[in-house]
Design a protein around this motif. Structure first.
Motif, mmCIF file in Angstrom:
data_model
loop_
_atom_site.group_PDB
_atom_site.id
_atom_site.type_symbol
_atom_site.label_atom_id
_atom_site.label_comp_id
_atom_site.label_asym_id
_atom_site.label_seq_id
_atom_site.Cartn_x
_atom_site.Cartn_y
_atom_site.Cartn_z
ATOM 1 N N GLU A 122 6.829 50.402 0.888
ATOM 2 C CA GLU A 122 6.867 51.393 1.972
ATOM 3 C C GLU A 122 5.594 52.229 2.026
ATOM 4 O O GLU A 122 5.022 52.453 3.082
ATOM 5 C CB GLU A 122 8.097 52.288 1.786
ATOM 6 N N LYS A 123 5.111 52.677 0.849
ATOM 7 C CA LYS A 123 3.964 53.603 0.857
ATOM 8 C C LYS A 123 2.651 52.938 1.280
ATOM 9 O O LYS A 123 1.690 53.615 1.616
ATOM 10 C CB LYS A 123 3.808 54.295 -0.502
ATOM 11 N N PHE A 124 2.612 51.589 1.263
ATOM 12 C CA PHE A 124 1.388 50.892 1.673
ATOM 13 C C PHE A 124 1.455 50.391 3.113
ATOM 14 O O PHE A 124 0.459 49.927 3.660
ATOM 15 C CB PHE A 124 1.098 49.705 0.742
ATOM 16 N N LYS A 125 2.644 50.440 3.726
ATOM 17 C CA LYS A 125 2.821 49.830 5.053
ATOM 18 C C LYS A 125 1.907 50.425 6.120
ATOM 19 O O LYS A 125 1.473 49.731 7.013
ATOM 20 C CB LYS A 125 4.289 49.935 5.492
ATOM 21 N N GLY A 126 1.610 51.726 6.011
ATOM 22 C CA GLY A 126 0.762 52.363 7.029
ATOM 23 C C GLY A 126 -0.720 52.240 6.732
ATOM 24 O O GLY A 126 -1.560 52.706 7.507
#
Length: 197
Positions: free
Chosen positions: A138-142
């Motif tokens: 999740e923390k790398f998706k953006g």
């Protein structure tokens, strides 16, 4: 950690592989003049080197995969070997379009960006199974990195045995691929002949 540091295009030329199979859209203008006819052993060795280079596997893990392929009850050894290589986590991340090349996909796995069924897996050779859900954390998706990657890989065809959702940066392994679904220019029969000497 041992790594193959040979320039990719140069290695593609010497093995006669199109750079597209490596995830590169570059073209090499130079050609190699192989006037000498290759021996039977030379042909077998080239096929093995092609498979190792395309999947980024070194000799020992490759030999271990071959030993496992021999023990499997279904299919021929050569087909099983190709399927085992195709089911590696780094290859699946590449096939889903979350890495421009297999090397980049391997690095993404190494850096703990990938979840398999909700658990972090940082082993590129991890073997995925049908039903496994693979997603980017999740923390790398953006991250800009994945936007850049998707720009390059969006037009790439995702194999039928995989399902990928580029919006959510996740995907599912639907089934074990058949040899026909693996578009790698390797004659696995020659690899089996080489190892069974």
């Amino acid at each position: 950690m041992a790594r193959d540091m040979t320039p990719v295009l140069k290695r593609c030329r010497s093995l006669g592989i199109e750079p597209a199979y490596m995830g590169l859209d570059k073209k090499s203008k130079r050609t190699i003049n192989n006037r000498r006819k290759k021996s039977e052993y030379g042909l077998q060795l080239t096929e093995k080197q092609k498979a190792k280079f395309i999947y980024g596997v070194l000799e020992k893990p490759f030999r271990n995969n071959f030993a496992r392929a021999q023990k499997l009850k279904y299919g021929t050894t050569g087909e099983n070997l190709m399927i085992l290589l195709e089911l590696r986590l780094d290859n699946v991340v590449y096939r889903m379009g979350y890495g421009r090349t297999r090397k980049e996909a391997r690095q993404i796995v190494d850096h703990k960006h990938v979840l398999v069924n909700g658990k972090t897996v940082n082993i590129p050779s991890y073997e995925v199974k049908p039903g496994d859900v693979i997603e980017i954390k999740e923390k790398f998706k953006g991250a800009q990195r994945y936007k850049d990657i998707l720009e390059v890989t969006d037009g790439r065809i995702i194999p039928e045995w995989l399902e990928a959702d580029h919006e959510k940066l996740s995907g599912v392994v639907k089934e074990i691929p058949t040899r026909e679904q693996i578009d790698v220019p390797v004659n696995e029969v020659l690899i089996v002949e080489l190892y069974s000497k």
